[in-house]
Design a protein around this motif. Structure first.
Motif, PDB file in Angstrom:
ATOM      1  N   VAL A   1       0.857  -1.167   0.000  1.00  0.00           N
ATOM      2  CA  VAL A   1       0.000   0.000   0.000  1.00  0.00           C
ATOM      3  C   VAL A   1       0.900   1.226   0.000  1.00  0.00           C
ATOM      4  O   VAL A   1       1.833   1.325   0.800  1.00  0.00           O
ATOM      5  N   TYR A   2       0.616   2.140  -0.922  1.00  0.00           N
ATOM      6  CA  TYR A   2       1.405   3.357  -1.026  1.00  0.00           C
ATOM      7  C   TYR A   2       0.476   4.535  -1.277  1.00  0.00           C
ATOM      8  O   TYR A   2      -0.327   4.501  -2.205  1.00  0.00           O
ATOM      9  N   ASN A   3       0.561   5.554  -0.449  1.00  0.00           N
ATOM     10  CA  ASN A   3      -0.264   6.745  -0.601  1.00  0.00           C
ATOM     11  C   ASN A   3       0.412   7.682  -1.597  1.00  0.00           C
ATOM     12  O   ASN A   3       1.411   8.310  -1.289  1.00  0.00           O
ATOM     13  N   VAL A   4      -0.161   7.758  -2.797  1.00  0.00           N
ATOM     14  CA  VAL A   4       0.420   8.567  -3.866  1.00  0.00           C
ATOM     15  C   VAL A   4       0.083  10.037  -3.706  1.00  0.00           C
ATOM     16  O   VAL A   4       0.876  10.907  -4.009  1.00  0.00           O
ATOM     17  N   SER A   5      -1.124  10.311  -3.223  1.00  0.00           N
ATOM     18  CA  SER A   5      -1.575  11.693  -3.171  1.00  0.00           C
ATOM     19  C   SER A   5      -2.598  11.865  -2.055  1.00  0.00           C
ATOM     20  O   SER A   5      -3.378  10.972  -1.768  1.00  0.00           O
ATOM     21  N   LYS A   6      -2.577  13.040  -1.463  1.00  0.00           N
ATOM     22  CA  LYS A   6      -3.573  13.393  -0.467  1.00  0.00           C
ATOM     23  C   LYS A   6      -4.129  14.743  -0.880  1.00  0.00           C
ATOM     24  O   LYS A   6      -3.380  15.700  -1.068  1.00  0.00           O
ATOM     25  N   GLY A   7      -5.434  14.812  -1.052  1.00  0.00           N
ATOM     26  CA  GLY A   7      -6.033  16.039  -1.555  1.00  0.00           C
ATOM     27  C   GLY A   7      -7.017  16.648  -0.596  1.00  0.00           C
ATOM     28  O   GLY A   7      -7.136  16.240   0.549  1.00  0.00           O
ATOM     29  N   GLY A   8      -7.730  17.610  -1.139  1.00  0.00           N
ATOM     30  CA  GLY A   8      -8.762  18.288  -0.369  1.00  0.00           C
ATOM     31  C   GLY A   8     -10.119  17.689  -0.650  1.00  0.00           C
ATOM     32  O   GLY A   8     -10.247  16.599  -1.183  1.00  0.00           O
ATOM     33  N   VAL A   9     -11.146  18.416  -0.321  1.00  0.00           N
ATOM     34  CA  VAL A   9     -12.515  17.945  -0.491  1.00  0.00           C
ATOM     35  C   VAL A   9     -12.889  17.824  -1.960  1.00  0.00           C
ATOM     36  O   VAL A   9     -13.604  16.912  -2.361  1.00  0.00           O
ATOM     37  N   SER A  10     -12.379  18.715  -2.796  1.00  0.00           N
ATOM     38  CA  SER A  10     -12.811  18.728  -4.193  1.00  0.00           C
ATOM     39  C   SER A  10     -11.850  18.055  -5.160  1.00  0.00           C
ATOM     40  O   SER A  10     -12.165  17.919  -6.338  1.00  0.00           O
ATOM     41  N   GLY A  11     -10.688  17.607  -4.713  1.00  0.00           N
ATOM     42  CA  GLY A  11      -9.815  16.933  -5.649  1.00  0.00           C
ATOM     43  C   GLY A  11      -8.388  16.764  -5.172  1.00  0.00           C
ATOM     44  O   GLY A  11      -8.009  17.241  -4.109  1.00  0.00           O
ATOM     45  N   THR A  12      -7.618  16.053  -5.994  1.00  0.00           N
ATOM     46  CA  THR A  12      -6.210  15.801  -5.731  1.00  0.00           C
ATOM     47  C   THR A  12      -5.515  15.567  -7.061  1.00  0.00           C
ATOM     48  O   THR A  12      -6.157  15.514  -8.096  1.00  0.00           O
ATOM     49  N   VAL A  13      -4.215  15.399  -7.025  1.00  0.00           N
ATOM     50  CA  VAL A  13      -3.453  15.124  -8.236  1.00  0.00           C
ATOM     51  C   VAL A  13      -2.896  13.715  -8.134  1.00  0.00           C
ATOM     52  O   VAL A  13      -2.256  13.361  -7.144  1.00  0.00           O
ATOM     53  N   ALA A  14      -3.165  12.909  -9.143  1.00  0.00           N
ATOM     54  CA  ALA A  14      -2.600  11.564  -9.230  1.00  0.00           C
ATOM     55  C   ALA A  14      -1.705  11.538 -10.462  1.00  0.00           C
ATOM     56  O   ALA A  14      -2.181  11.615 -11.587  1.00  0.00           O
ATOM     57  N   ASP A  15      -0.418  11.446 -10.256  1.00  0.00           N
ATOM     58  CA  ASP A  15       0.568  11.536 -11.325  1.00  0.00           C
ATOM     59  C   ASP A  15       0.998  10.136 -11.746  1.00  0.00           C
ATOM     60  O   ASP A  15       1.524   9.367 -10.933  1.00  0.00           O
ATOM     61  N   ALA A  16       0.797   9.796 -13.008  1.00  0.00           N
ATOM     62  CA  ALA A  16       1.146   8.474 -13.520  1.00  0.00           C
ATOM     63  C   ALA A  16       2.625   8.158 -13.299  1.00  0.00           C
ATOM     64  O   ALA A  16       2.988   7.013 -13.007  1.00  0.00           O
ATOM     65  N   LYS A  17       3.486   9.161 -13.424  1.00  0.00           N
ATOM     66  CA  LYS A  17       4.918   8.935 -13.229  1.00  0.00           C
ATOM     67  C   LYS A  17       5.210   8.483 -11.796  1.00  0.00           C
ATOM     68  O   LYS A  17       6.032   7.591 -11.585  1.00  0.00           O
ATOM     69  N   VAL A  18       4.542   9.076 -10.845  1.00  0.00           N
ATOM     70  CA  VAL A  18       4.749   8.699  -9.437  1.00  0.00           C
ATOM     71  C   VAL A  18       4.174   7.306  -9.191  1.00  0.00           C
ATOM     72  O   VAL A  18       4.819   6.455  -8.567  1.00  0.00           O
ATOM     73  N   ILE A  19       2.965   7.060  -9.686  1.00  0.00           N
ATOM     74  CA  ILE A  19       2.315   5.757  -9.480  1.00  0.00           C
ATOM     75  C   ILE A  19       3.173   4.632 -10.046  1.00  0.00           C
ATOM     76  O   ILE A  19       3.471   3.648  -9.362  1.00  0.00           O
ATOM     77  N   PHE A  20       3.594   4.764 -11.304  1.00  0.00           N
ATOM     78  CA  PHE A  20       4.376   3.693 -11.904  1.00  0.00           C
ATOM     79  C   PHE A  20       5.817   3.686 -11.425  1.00  0.00           C
ATOM     80  O   PHE A  20       6.463   2.636 -11.433  1.00  0.00           O
ATOM     81  N   GLY A  21       6.322   4.824 -10.963  1.00  0.00           N
ATOM     82  CA  GLY A  21       7.651   4.839 -10.356  1.00  0.00           C
ATOM     83  C   GLY A  21       7.700   3.937  -9.134  1.00  0.00           C
ATOM     84  O   GLY A  21       8.645   3.156  -8.955  1.00  0.00           O
ATOM     85  N   VAL A  22       6.678   4.010  -8.300  1.00  0.00           N
ATOM     86  CA  VAL A  22       6.595   3.147  -7.115  1.00  0.00           C
ATOM     87  C   VAL A  22       6.458   1.688  -7.540  1.00  0.00           C
ATOM     88  O   VAL A  22       7.136   0.803  -7.014  1.00  0.00           O
TER      89      VAL A  22
END
Length: 86
Positions: free
Chosen positions: A1-22
């Motif tokens: 389990v890896y937390n890629v992003s933590k956002g606010g109530v209306s959204g967050t950023v999920a970056d493919a480079k970070v996801i696949f880097g992990v």
């Protein structure tokens, strides 16, 4: 389990480079994506659908299968795989 992003109530950023880097650092053959909808809505947003398609295609290039993308609410969940969207 890896937390890629933590956002606010209306959204967050999920970056493919970070996801696949992990995933690459872990020598993963497959990944499962998950995020919550604090609103309680199980309906995937247009951004959720676009991100899922992008990550599935990127995974194919890297030979890392995206098994599912799950949206979690306080009372239930939505599975892109169960709905035939992966």
């Amino acid at each position: 389990v890896y937390n890629v992003s933590k956002g606010g109530v209306s959204g967050t950023v999920a970056d493919a480079k970070v996801i696949f880097g992990v995933a690459l650092k872990c020598n993963s053959s497959a990944i499962v994506l998950a995020h919550n909808h604090p609103s309680g809505s199980l309906r995937p947003s247009d951004a959720d659908i676009k991100l899922t398609k992008t990550l599935v295609e990127a995974g194919k290039l890297l030979d890392i299968q995206v098994l599912d993308h799950i949206i979690i609410t306080a009372s239930s969940y939505y599975s892109f795989a169960d709905e035939g969207l992966i």
